[in-house]
Design a protein around this motif. Structure first.
Motif, PDB file in Angstrom:
ATOM      1  N   VAL A 267       2.422  24.265   0.249  1.00  0.00           N
ATOM      2  CA  VAL A 267       1.657  24.357  -0.998  1.00  0.00           C
ATOM      3  C   VAL A 267       0.261  23.816  -0.754  1.00  0.00           C
ATOM      4  CG1 VAL A 267       3.670  24.165  -2.502  1.00  0.00           C
ATOM      5  CG2 VAL A 267       2.464  22.104  -1.805  1.00  0.00           C
ATOM      6  N   GLY A 268      -0.649  24.128  -1.668  1.00  0.00           N
ATOM      7  CA  GLY A 268      -2.011  23.622  -1.551  1.00  0.00           C
ATOM      8  C   GLY A 268      -2.070  22.135  -1.858  1.00  0.00           C
ATOM      9  N   THR A 269      -3.029  21.479  -1.264  1.00  0.00           N
ATOM     10  CA  THR A 269      -3.266  20.067  -1.540  1.00  0.00           C
ATOM     11  C   THR A 269      -4.731  19.879  -1.877  1.00  0.00           C
ATOM     12  OG1 THR A 269      -3.714  19.534   0.768  1.00  0.00           O
ATOM     13  CG2 THR A 269      -1.438  19.303   0.023  1.00  0.00           C
ATOM     14  N   ARG A 270      -5.051  18.740  -2.452  1.00  0.00           N
ATOM     15  CA  ARG A 270      -6.438  18.467  -2.811  1.00  0.00           C
ATOM     16  C   ARG A 270      -6.904  17.160  -2.185  1.00  0.00           C
ATOM     17  NH1 ARG A 270      -8.124  18.906  -9.053  1.00  0.00           N
ATOM     18  NH2 ARG A 270      -6.660  17.198  -9.209  1.00  0.00           N
ATOM     19  N   ASN A 271      -6.611  16.035  -2.766  1.00  0.00           N
ATOM     20  CA  ASN A 271      -7.144  14.751  -2.303  1.00  0.00           C
ATOM     21  C   ASN A 271      -6.044  13.850  -1.755  1.00  0.00           C
ATOM     22  OD1 ASN A 271      -9.861  15.246  -3.166  1.00  0.00           O
ATOM     23  ND2 ASN A 271      -9.185  14.880  -5.261  1.00  0.00           N
ATOM     24  N   PHE A 272      -6.466  12.917  -0.907  1.00  0.00           N
ATOM     25  CA  PHE A 272      -5.598  11.845  -0.417  1.00  0.00           C
ATOM     26  C   PHE A 272      -6.067  10.549  -1.060  1.00  0.00           C
ATOM     27  CE2 PHE A 272      -5.802  14.242   3.881  1.00  0.00           C
ATOM     28  CZ  PHE A 272      -4.869  15.170   3.465  1.00  0.00           C
ATOM     29  N   TYR A 273      -5.118   9.680  -1.400  1.00  0.00           N
ATOM     30  CA  TYR A 273      -5.430   8.386  -1.984  1.00  0.00           C
ATOM     31  C   TYR A 273      -4.616   7.297  -1.296  1.00  0.00           C
ATOM     32  CZ  TYR A 273      -7.197  11.155  -5.905  1.00  0.00           C
ATOM     33  OH  TYR A 273      -7.869  12.048  -6.685  1.00  0.00           O
ATOM     34  N   VAL A 274      -5.158   6.101  -1.243  1.00  0.00           N
ATOM     35  CA  VAL A 274      -4.392   4.922  -0.869  1.00  0.00           C
ATOM     36  C   VAL A 274      -4.376   4.011  -2.086  1.00  0.00           C
ATOM     37  CG1 VAL A 274      -4.269   2.906   0.619  1.00  0.00           C
ATOM     38  CG2 VAL A 274      -5.003   5.085   1.574  1.00  0.00           C
ATOM     39  N   ALA A 275      -3.184   3.702  -2.559  1.00  0.00           N
ATOM     40  CA  ALA A 275      -3.021   2.814  -3.710  1.00  0.00           C
ATOM     41  C   ALA A 275      -2.567   1.452  -3.202  1.00  0.00           C
ATOM     42  CB  ALA A 275      -2.004   3.388  -4.684  1.00  0.00           C
ATOM     43  N   ASP A 276      -3.381   0.432  -3.476  1.00  0.00           N
ATOM     44  CA  ASP A 276      -3.069  -0.926  -3.049  1.00  0.00           C
ATOM     45  C   ASP A 276      -2.673  -1.761  -4.244  1.00  0.00           C
ATOM     46  OD1 ASP A 276      -3.784  -0.406  -0.372  1.00  0.00           O
ATOM     47  OD2 ASP A 276      -5.891  -0.874  -0.772  1.00  0.00           O
ATOM     48  N   SER A 277      -1.758  -2.687  -4.004  1.00  0.00           N
ATOM     49  CA  SER A 277      -1.350  -3.642  -5.024  1.00  0.00           C
ATOM     50  C   SER A 277      -1.544  -5.039  -4.458  1.00  0.00           C
ATOM     51  CB  SER A 277       0.115  -3.418  -5.392  1.00  0.00           C
ATOM     52  OG  SER A 277       0.528  -4.353  -6.349  1.00  0.00           O
ATOM     53  N   SER A 278      -2.241  -5.863  -5.217  1.00  0.00           N
ATOM     54  CA  SER A 278      -2.559  -7.220  -4.769  1.00  0.00           C
ATOM     55  C   SER A 278      -2.132  -8.238  -5.804  1.00  0.00           C
ATOM     56  CB  SER A 278      -4.063  -7.368  -4.541  1.00  0.00           C
ATOM     57  OG  SER A 278      -4.527  -6.457  -3.568  1.00  0.00           O
TER      58      SER A 278
ATOM     59  N   SER B 156       0.855  -1.188   0.000  1.00  0.00           N
ATOM     60  CA  SER B 156       0.000   0.000   0.000  1.00  0.00           C
ATOM     61  C   SER B 156       0.885   1.229   0.000  1.00  0.00           C
ATOM     62  CB  SER B 156      -0.898   0.036   1.240  1.00  0.00           C
ATOM     63  OG  SER B 156      -1.857  -0.979   1.199  1.00  0.00           O
ATOM     64  N   SER B 157       0.383   2.299  -0.600  1.00  0.00           N
ATOM     65  CA  SER B 157       1.093   3.573  -0.571  1.00  0.00           C
ATOM     66  C   SER B 157       0.075   4.696  -0.417  1.00  0.00           C
ATOM     67  CB  SER B 157       1.934   3.777  -1.830  1.00  0.00           C
ATOM     68  OG  SER B 157       1.125   3.789  -2.975  1.00  0.00           O
ATOM     69  N   LEU B 158       0.528   5.787   0.157  1.00  0.00           N
ATOM     70  CA  LEU B 158      -0.281   6.984   0.346  1.00  0.00           C
ATOM     71  C   LEU B 158       0.086   7.971  -0.742  1.00  0.00           C
ATOM     72  CD1 LEU B 158      -2.047   9.031   1.968  1.00  0.00           C
ATOM     73  CD2 LEU B 158       0.013   9.525   3.312  1.00  0.00           C
ATOM     74  N   GLN B 159      -0.921   8.550  -1.376  1.00  0.00           N
ATOM     75  CA  GLN B 159      -0.684   9.578  -2.391  1.00  0.00           C
ATOM     76  C   GLN B 159      -1.435  10.842  -1.992  1.00  0.00           C
ATOM     77  OE1 GLN B 159      -2.095   7.656  -5.949  1.00  0.00           O
ATOM     78  NE2 GLN B 159      -0.135   6.660  -6.317  1.00  0.00           N
ATOM     79  N   ILE B 160      -0.755  11.973  -2.115  1.00  0.00           N
ATOM     80  CA  ILE B 160      -1.361  13.269  -1.819  1.00  0.00           C
ATOM     81  C   ILE B 160      -1.240  14.133  -3.064  1.00  0.00           C
ATOM     82  CG2 ILE B 160      -1.267  15.340  -0.379  1.00  0.00           C
ATOM     83  CD1 ILE B 160       0.051  13.638   1.802  1.00  0.00           C
ATOM     84  N   GLU B 161      -2.359  14.705  -3.497  1.00  0.00           N
ATOM     85  CA  GLU B 161      -2.320  15.630  -4.631  1.00  0.00           C
ATOM     86  C   GLU B 161      -1.812  16.979  -4.132  1.00  0.00           C
ATOM     87  OE1 GLU B 161      -5.525  14.433  -7.945  1.00  0.00           O
ATOM     88  OE2 GLU B 161      -6.362  15.406  -6.185  1.00  0.00           O
TER      89      GLU B 161
END
Length: 74
Positions: free
Chosen positions: A58-69, A10-15
């Motif tokens: 800086v400004g941010t927008r959305n947070f995401y969790v990217a999973d790999s299975s 899993s990884s965390l992504q921030i726009e």
């Protein structure tokens, strides 16, 4: 045939705001933070993402969790 799905990473992504387009709209890119524990609670991931956001200048927008299975036939 049965198939088993196993969460591997899993990884965390921030726009993060990266500039403006020709119309003056904010553009974003994703900053990825790898090696998030696959058993981490959603609230804990969100709390970490918020703490990172608060440290950025800086400004941010959305947070995401990217999973790999992996998929394996049994």
């Amino acid at each position: 045939m049965a198939v088993t799905k196993t969460l591997e990473t899993s990884s965390l992504q921030i726009e993060i705001a990266s500039g403006k387009d020709s119309s003056g709209n904010t553009t974003y890119r994703k900053k990825t933070f790898s090696n998030v524990r696959t058993d981490a609670a959603s609230q804990n991931i969100y709390d970490v993402a918020t703490a990172i956001k608060d440290m950025l200048n800086v400004g941010t927008r959305n947070f995401y969790v990217a999973d790999s299975s992996t998929l394996v036939s049994a």
